[in-house]
Design an enzyme around this catalytic site. Structure first.
Site, PDB file in Angstrom:
ATOM      1  CE  LYS A   7      45.552   9.080 140.002  1.00 19.00           C
ATOM      2  NZ  LYS A   7      45.647   7.811 138.548  1.00 19.00           N
TER       3      LYS A   7
ATOM      4  CB  SER B  32      43.222   7.498 136.100  1.00 14.85           C
ATOM      5  OG  SER B  32      44.098   7.073 136.806  1.00 14.85           O
TER       6      SER B  32
ATOM      7  CB  SER C 292      46.351   5.639 135.071  1.00 13.81           C
ATOM      8  OG  SER C 292      44.746   4.666 134.385  1.00 13.81           O
TER       9      SER C 292
END
Length: 500
Positions: free
Chosen positions: A77, A152, A176
């Protein structure tokens, strides 16, 4: 052998046996990214030549590798620092910032022989539940390109579901990892707060953020967590003693502990079913799928027991006050002076700050900074932030009482399957409420896992959430593994992804 058919562990075993080279695996992943990611937008940065150089270097040690994930291509990420590789948090304000150091989890992955494919798209500064707030454009769900992948960590979930890599490492502040795992039909786990170092994770809300994996199944999650978990003196919230030997009640210490615990035997396991999680606001198909998952676990020998959890209704408002307050403090460092993007024209320092932050942050980030600053301001601190901390303690106490009666809880991950692109951005309150089932685990610092448990009438994945007590990762993963031995939801893939 079609490499995309393999799990991360299966690919790692094939590499160790010499059936597949590390370079072959990386080339296959990069080719898939080149063919599919234009539609998905799951990656911000693909490291290409750097990936192949790393894979070639690793090939000589493949036969002697200790880690079962040695040589397996994965992705990270974009809010996790990678030395010399752009780390933008999907925000304009960081520009082409390339950190001078690796995050602790990146170091641990490197020692285990991981091969990174690049950096994954996400909601800007991890603020969002849809992966639409990214400066680099929205991520799309591989099951339906007109729907969101969740957020996210949406880039990671979409990449794993579509077969662009064998696993991803994301972060979870209020769901997330788990919510995009649910929307994209993969397995994801948020471990106990403090068991994985946050050193090098660009902070959103420091008391809530935790790093974890997104994988195809529970076994892959166990193998990745075996790599990630461990004490780090550079992180003041990292729990001590994580590498001093397994004591039976604390977290893992070596590559194989969690993986070895996946027996699939859950006879006598007590699983609580919180009635408050199955009331108004929950989609009927989602309710049916999660209750059916509980029935499968019951058929494997687990005892399913209804229990009350009235504190659930306080979780979302408490979470968003605490998270926004911490974000307003953490994001004050982005001012155009030290690093990242800077506004072009300004007169004086105050205008530099104002223009850089106004033009550099997106709408959702600015909304949360303003909310957090208000909650911390004089005259409102006691009414909002202090009260939210008190509610956080109430939620933690509710979990403590629940785990006196049961070993795990099973709940939905989200109220419904993935919404249409743009639907949540037009109604931010609805987007916040979609986190109702996931934020309690972050407020209490508990481990929680999302596993695919069905599909709705439109063919969109549905996830079930398992929540455990502190250091309950092994129990969570074994329960999910037992479920996945009985079902094939985790083996199904979207068109263009790994064949089912």
């Amino acid at each position: 052998m079609e490499l995309r058919d393999l799990t991360a562990l299966e690919l790692g075993a094939a590499i160790k046996k010499g059936e597949v080279s590390t370079v072959e695996a990386s080339r296959a992943a990069l080719d898939t990214i080149a063919a599919q990611d234009k539609a998905l937008n799951a990656f911000i940065t693909v490291t290409g030549e750097r990936t192949l150089e790393r894979a070639e270097k690793l090939q000589t040690g493949a036969r002697e590798a200790e880690s079962p994930l040695y040589g397996v291509p994965m992705a990270i990420k974009d809010n996790i620092c990678t030395r010399g590789i752009k780390t933008s948090c999907a925000s304009k304000i960081l520009g082409d910032f390339a950190p001078p150091y690796d995050a602790a989890v990146v170091e641990r992955l490197a020692r285990a022989g991981a091969v990174s494919l690049g950096k994954l798209n996400m909601d800007e500064f991890a603020m969002g539940s849809t992966s639409e707030t990214s400066y680099y454009g929205p991520v799309r769900n591989p099951w339906d390109l007109e729907r969101v992948p969740g957020g996210s960590s949406g880039g990671g979930a979409a990449a794993v579901a579509a077969g662009l890599g064998w696993y991803a490492v994301g972060s979870d502040t209020g769901g997330s990892i788990r919510q995009p795992a649910s929307y994209c039909g993969v397995t994801g786990i948020k471990p106990t707060y403090g068991t994985v170092s946050r050193y090098g994770l660009i902070a959103y809300a420091s008391s809530l953020d935790q790093i974890g994996p997104l994988c195809r199944d529970a076994a892959d999650c166990a193998a990745v967590l075996d790599v990630l978990m461990g004490h780090d003196r550079r992180d003041s919230t990292s729990l001590p003693g994580l590498d001093s030997g397994w004591k039976g009640s604390g977290p893992r210490v070596d590559y194989g502990h969690l993986l070895a615990g996946l027996t699939g035997d859950i006879r006598g396991l007590r699983i609580g079913l919180p009635g408050d999680c199955f009331g108004d606001g929950l989609d009927g198909e989602t309710r049916s799928a999660v209750l059916a998952a509980a029935d499968v676990l019951n058929s494997r020998g687990a005892e399913i027991a209804p229990l009350p959890f009235p504190a659930l209704k306080y979780a979302v408002p408490a979470y968003y006050i605490i998270a926004a307050a911490e974000a307003s403090s953490n994001l004050s460092r982005y001012d155009g002076v030290k690093y990242g993007w800077r506004a072009g024209e300004y007169e004086g320092l105050a205008e530099l700050y104002r223009k850089t932050r106004t033009q550099g942050f997106g709408a959702e980030v600015k909304r949360r900074i303003l909310l957090g600053t208000f909650a911390l301001s004089s005259g409102y601190f006691d009414a909002y932030y202090k009260k939210a901390l008190q509610v956080k303690a109430v939620i933690k106490d509710a979990f403590d009482r629940a785990f006196q009666r049961c070993d795990l809880l099973i709940t939905p991950v989200a109220p419904a399957a993935a919404p249409q692109l743009g639907e949540s951005l037009s109604d931010p309150l609805s987007m916040y409420l979609s986190d109702i089932y996931t934020v309690p685990a972050n407020l209490a610092g508990l481990p929680a896992l999302s596993m695919p448990c069905g599909f709705d009438g439109r063919g969109l994945p549905i996830g079930a959430q398992l929540v455990g007590p502190c250091f309950g990762e092994g129990t969570l993963l074994n329960a999910a593994h037992a479920f996945q031995q009985e079902t094939d939801y985790h083996k199904r893939a979207p068109k263009g992804g790994k064949p089912a």
